[in-house]
Write a protein that holds these residues in place. Structure first.
Motif, PDB file in Angstrom:
ATOM      1  N   ILE A   1      46.539 -19.823 -79.601  1.00  0.00           N
ATOM      2  CA  ILE A   1      46.279 -20.344 -78.254  1.00  0.00           C
ATOM      3  C   ILE A   1      47.423 -19.875 -77.357  1.00  0.00           C
ATOM      4  O   ILE A   1      48.589 -20.221 -77.581  1.00  0.00           O
ATOM      5  CB  ILE A   1      46.200 -21.895 -78.274  1.00  0.00           C
TER       6      ILE A   1
ATOM      7  N   LEU B   1      43.498 -18.684 -73.004  1.00  0.00           N
ATOM      8  CA  LEU B   1      43.128 -19.872 -72.227  1.00  0.00           C
ATOM      9  C   LEU B   1      42.342 -19.532 -70.966  1.00  0.00           C
ATOM     10  O   LEU B   1      41.719 -20.400 -70.366  1.00  0.00           O
ATOM     11  CB  LEU B   1      44.387 -20.676 -71.857  1.00  0.00           C
TER      12      LEU B   1
ATOM     13  N   VAL C   1      45.842 -28.740 -73.113  1.00  0.00           N
ATOM     14  CA  VAL C   1      46.251 -28.086 -74.357  1.00  0.00           C
ATOM     15  C   VAL C   1      46.932 -29.127 -75.242  1.00  0.00           C
ATOM     16  O   VAL C   1      47.887 -29.782 -74.818  1.00  0.00           O
ATOM     17  CB  VAL C   1      47.204 -26.911 -74.079  1.00  0.00           C
TER      18      VAL C   1
ATOM     19  N   THR D   1      52.964 -21.571 -73.889  1.00  0.00           N
ATOM     20  CA  THR D   1      51.775 -22.413 -73.702  1.00  0.00           C
ATOM     21  C   THR D   1      52.086 -23.855 -74.123  1.00  0.00           C
ATOM     22  O   THR D   1      51.651 -24.814 -73.479  1.00  0.00           O
ATOM     23  CB  THR D   1      50.589 -21.847 -74.522  1.00  0.00           C
TER      24      THR D   1
END
Ligand code: NCD
Length: 314
Positions: free
Chosen positions: A244, A249, A258, A274
């Protein structure tokens, strides 16, 4: 009146019971944020019996119990008589005889919490059982989603990574389904057998396709201690396909939350930036976790039908 004695899993928990827990959790979060201590559970002893590693869950249960005035005893396999060959069953019977009023149990066996709950007279709270269930974690995850997204019915939640070995993924699936959310499991085929469709999840092997329109994205750690690495030929290939990160995203909704249950392996299942980004609610999950555990302890040790009458009779 709260009826459930043990907190074993979300598979057997009703939507109403989850709603009761969430209502209580808002009050507990206020108490937690005020840094005040309540004496609701004063005089009671909560034993944390953790036979697998843990940072968040054990400390979260400990802080939750202490905020409500209970005494807490932490117990682990290392340094105990388990190392001398004592069985789990004998160990927990002894913990009860030593005066535990509730037992929080983490163990590598999937049916550990169920088995122990049938042996003890006191409430058992499952703090993670093998690859099967981790109810307090899923409740804090779902609470965090509801807190941000409101009604979860029709909302898309994508859980990515080592699904096969994840108790977090399973408990989330059971709970989210009852609230009407769409749950998509995504990961490499060796870590995500197609059979998960039988539990009602959508199984998707392509991450961009899975993420399309997602309201919440949860990354899972590769469970190295459950030999998951043997199913992965090349960690770089895994990163390319399932990490991810900002690039992936872009396929989700721009405001997608998230999430990660922790512990994080930065730049493996989630890019470091992230995990620290504005979209990340990872530390919010941790804070909500204390409030969830405060409400679970209050419900089973204080509010449950029969508990008060027993106590006043002593
Ligand atoms: C999870 C667990 O132990 O199942 N962590 C947690 O409780 N916060 C997930 C994991 O270990 O990857």
């Amino acid at each position: 009146m709260w009826e459930m004695k043990h907190i074993l899993g979300l598979r057997q928990m009703s939507r109403n019971e989850m709603e009761d827990i969430f209502r209580e959790t808002y009050l507990m979060r206020e108490l937690f944020r005020s840094r005040q201590k309540s004496s609701l559970l004063a005089g009671l002893v909560v034993v944390n019996a953790f036979f697998e590693n843990s940072t968040r869950t054990r400390i979260s249960f400990e802080i939750a119990a202490k905020r409500l005035g209970a005494d807490v005893v932490n117990f682990g396999a290392a340094g105990s008589s388990l190392a001398k060959g004592e069985s789990l069953e004998d160990t927990v019977l002894n913990l009860e005889a030593l005066g535990a009023d509730a037992l929080v149990l983490r163990h590598s066996s999937p049916d550990s919490a169920d088995t122990v709950s049938r042996m003890l007279r006191v409430p058992v709270l499952n703090g993670g059982a093998g690859s099967e269930e981790h109810p307090s974690q899923a409740l804090l995850d779902i609470f965090t989603m509801r807190d941000r997204l409101g009604d979860l019915s029709g909302k898309k939640v994508v859980i990515v990574g080592d699904i096969a070995h994840s108790r977090v993924a399973k408990s989330n699936l059971y709970g989210l389904q009852k609230l009407g959310a769409e749950v998509v499991f995504c990961g490499p085929e060796k870590l995500l057998p197609r059979e998960y469709e039988l539990l009602g999840a959508r199984v998707e092997y392509d991450l961009p396709r899975a993420l399309c329109g997602a309201h919440a994205v949860m990354a899972l750690r590769i469970q190295f201690e459950r030999q998951s690495a043997t199913y992965i030929d090349d960690l770089n290939e895994y990163r390319n396909g399932y990490q991810i990160n900002g690039e992936k995203l872009r396929f989700a909704r721009p405001d997608a939350m998230v999430m990660h249950p922790g512990p994080i392996n930065r730049d493996v299942e989630i890019a470091s930036e992230t995990a620290d980004s504005r979209q990340s609610v990872i530390l919010e999950q941790v804070e909500n976790g204390v409030a969830i555990r405060m409400s679970l302890l209050k419900l089973v040790l204080h509010d449950r039908r029969g508990v008060l009458s027993c106590r006043t009779a002593v």
